[in-house]
Design an enzyme around this catalytic site. Sequence first.
Site, PDB file in Angstrom:
ATOM      1  N   ARG A 151       0.866  -1.182   0.000  1.00 40.83           N
ATOM      2  CA  ARG A 151       0.000   0.000   0.000  1.00 40.83           C
ATOM      3  C   ARG A 151       0.897   1.224   0.000  1.00 40.83           C
ATOM      4  O   ARG A 151       1.703   1.408   0.920  1.00 40.83           O
ATOM      5  CB  ARG A 151      -0.931  -0.006   1.217  1.00 40.83           C
ATOM      6  CG  ARG A 151      -1.921   1.167   1.273  1.00 40.83           C
ATOM      7  CD  ARG A 151      -2.904   0.962   2.416  1.00 40.83           C
ATOM      8  NE  ARG A 151      -3.883   2.030   2.530  1.00 40.83           N
ATOM      9  CZ  ARG A 151      -3.863   2.985   3.472  1.00 40.83           C
ATOM     10  NH1 ARG A 151      -2.893   3.005   4.382  1.00 40.83           N
ATOM     11  NH2 ARG A 151      -4.808   3.903   3.520  1.00 40.83           N
ATOM     12  N   ASN A 166      -7.093   8.172   2.499  1.00 40.06           N
ATOM     13  CA  ASN A 166      -6.707   7.606   3.788  1.00 40.06           C
ATOM     14  C   ASN A 166      -7.506   8.238   4.925  1.00 40.06           C
ATOM     15  O   ASN A 166      -7.656   9.458   4.993  1.00 40.06           O
ATOM     16  CB  ASN A 166      -5.217   7.856   4.033  1.00 40.06           C
ATOM     17  CG  ASN A 166      -4.731   7.222   5.329  1.00 40.06           C
ATOM     18  OD1 ASN A 166      -4.676   5.999   5.447  1.00 40.06           O
ATOM     19  ND2 ASN A 166      -4.386   8.048   6.303  1.00 40.06           N
ATOM     20  N   TYR A 197      -5.794   0.032  15.482  1.00 42.96           N
ATOM     21  CA  TYR A 197      -4.793   0.465  16.456  1.00 42.96           C
ATOM     22  C   TYR A 197      -5.396   0.321  17.854  1.00 42.96           C
ATOM     23  O   TYR A 197      -5.908  -0.729  18.198  1.00 42.96           O
ATOM     24  CB  TYR A 197      -4.326   1.890  16.133  1.00 42.96           C
ATOM     25  CG  TYR A 197      -3.547   1.980  14.837  1.00 42.96           C
ATOM     26  CD1 TYR A 197      -2.258   1.473  14.744  1.00 42.96           C
ATOM     27  CD2 TYR A 197      -4.094   2.576  13.689  1.00 42.96           C
ATOM     28  CE1 TYR A 197      -1.531   1.542  13.553  1.00 42.96           C
ATOM     29  CE2 TYR A 197      -3.371   2.655  12.500  1.00 42.96           C
ATOM     30  CZ  TYR A 197      -2.094   2.129  12.439  1.00 42.96           C
ATOM     31  OH  TYR A 197      -1.385   2.193  11.268  1.00 42.96           O
ATOM     32  N   GLU A 224      -4.427  -0.987   7.751  1.00 39.00           N
ATOM     33  CA  GLU A 224      -3.300  -0.576   8.586  1.00 39.00           C
ATOM     34  C   GLU A 224      -3.467  -1.225   9.953  1.00 39.00           C
ATOM     35  O   GLU A 224      -4.592  -1.379  10.434  1.00 39.00           O
ATOM     36  CB  GLU A 224      -3.248   0.939   8.796  1.00 39.00           C
ATOM     37  CG  GLU A 224      -2.814   1.772   7.616  1.00 39.00           C
ATOM     38  CD  GLU A 224      -2.694   3.255   8.003  1.00 39.00           C
ATOM     39  OE1 GLU A 224      -2.555   3.547   9.220  1.00 39.00           O
ATOM     40  OE2 GLU A 224      -2.744   4.098   7.110  1.00 39.00           O
ATOM     41  N   TRP A 253       1.424  -1.380   9.106  1.00 41.84           N
ATOM     42  CA  TRP A 253       2.026  -0.044   9.040  1.00 41.84           C
ATOM     43  C   TRP A 253       3.290  -0.055   9.887  1.00 41.84           C
ATOM     44  O   TRP A 253       3.234  -0.398  11.065  1.00 41.84           O
ATOM     45  CB  TRP A 253       1.063   1.009   9.580  1.00 41.84           C
ATOM     46  CG  TRP A 253       1.630   2.392   9.424  1.00 41.84           C
ATOM     47  CD1 TRP A 253       2.499   3.023  10.269  1.00 41.84           C
ATOM     48  CD2 TRP A 253       1.404   3.288   8.329  1.00 41.84           C
ATOM     49  NE1 TRP A 253       2.821   4.259   9.781  1.00 41.84           N
ATOM     50  CE2 TRP A 253       2.169   4.441   8.593  1.00 41.84           C
ATOM     51  CE3 TRP A 253       0.650   3.226   7.152  1.00 41.84           C
ATOM     52  CZ2 TRP A 253       2.185   5.535   7.735  1.00 41.84           C
ATOM     53  CZ3 TRP A 253       0.660   4.309   6.303  1.00 41.84           C
ATOM     54  CH2 TRP A 253       1.423   5.448   6.587  1.00 41.84           C
TER      55      TRP A 253
END
Length: 545
Positions: free
Chosen positions: A86, A163, A232, A259, A288
Amino acid sequence: MRPRPTPTTPRLATVAATLLALFLSFLVLTPPAQAAPTGFRVQNGRLLEADGNDFVMRGVNHAHTWYPNQTGSFAHIKAKGANTVRVVLASGDRWTRNDTSDVANVVAQCKQNRLICVLEVHDTTGYGEQSGAATLSRAADYWISVQSALAGQEDYVIVNIGNEPYGNTNYTAWTADTKAAVQKLRNAGFDHTLMVDAPNWGQDWAFTMRDNAASVFASDPDANTVFSIHMYGVFDTAAEITDYLNRFVTAKLPIVVGEFGHDHSDGNPDEDTILAVAQQLRLGYLGWSWSGNGGGVEYLDMVTNFDPDQLTSWGQRLFNGANGIAATAKEAAIYSGSGGDTTPPTAPGTPTASGVTSSSATLTWAAASDATGVTGYDIVRISGGTEAAVTTSTRTTATLTGLSPATSHTFAVYARDAAGNRSPRSGTVTVTTSPGGSPSSCGVGYRVTGSWSGGFQGEIVLRNTGTSAINGWTLRWTFPDSQRISNLWGGKATQSGSEVSVAAASYTANIPPSGSVTLGFTATRSTTNPSPTAFTLNGAECSVS
């Protein structure tokens, strides 16, 4: 006037009409063969290549727009086993615009290294909350402006419109704006698979994308949109990860983890569950990120300074750990199908060992050969009849760390080429590590400095009780209960189950004789919070006080 028909004419007309109707019915019931779809497509919630092969992304993010000269990273990412990259691009709204020629070069780099290219515009990040962020409509305009670099690349390129296109302000507008951006690109003639990121900085904690994904998908006239969730700190439990991904799978809506990391400033994502559930459900994931992180999240670098032979603990986990890239990635069929390179490299030479210590060893071997070129080597540990990935290298040498002291370890090497063909295994080498330092060469003090319902703060004092300096270290321990680290300072922590490993930070790496460094951390806990009873430093046991 019209002549009056003879008595037999109606019967002939009826027969003719019947035959004509029958012929037309065959035309309706048997539609003509249609050409195969162009490039990637979505079917029953799965991402398929044009030939109908299921494609599961296994790859990483690469910050091309900030490091445009690091084009060698494409080959290095491929050499680690990835099938997808990506690529961060910019529309010019916040960062320097990547023009049409640069985008064309990125696509060429992906194709040259047999990677699927997911291209994203980063300027939309946090729109509504982040000053200067661009709208999805602006991102769509950017894609239209570079369309000539993308036309005809539908087999190789997926367009990730923007994004993390909303922060935590006015994010309910995500649904309408996403539909409009998809429609704008379709009206402009884009036949590519489109990818759309979630709002809430990509983490969708308000479930806007989850609850509106079906209507967004239905708004795409090509029915060729994939959804991307960024995992995350919001996704710090197995239950949250499993529930979110399964809802998309159950609804037959395509989802990838676009991500994720092993840690983050907003919490500690459960990367082990992300990888395991993605593998179980056959969903794509893109970690990521390759290298070049800043702003306090440097720990998300997978390699140091873009050097593929300096894997960080996060890079080691993602590429070579359980459910990681090396073990699960399959190259896209567009590269490995009929007519492609199917000849593997020759076997590398049998490795030799040097520089053996209590916790490390350096292996060196003779290069393999391949008609199209060797892109990397996989080093494996052999135990009985099983193999386990240890690390990868783009050179004919690798330094292995974290080995147990006073133990025999057997290793071998495979070579890989750009097509993903793997060589026969090399001969094996057995390395016996030295006993290492005595328990008195290091000491650990562990204490709880504060606690609250479901969590606590801890402190670890690591002392050098030996006679020589410690230059670089890894501290390991096992929590006796269900404790899990949320954040740690003074080092970089990774946790798998109850096992914790902390690599030194740059400012704590050197400990002189009689010196010490202090680590602090916060963690979750259950009702009890027993302390660890054993610690090892670079594989050697430490005294505990």
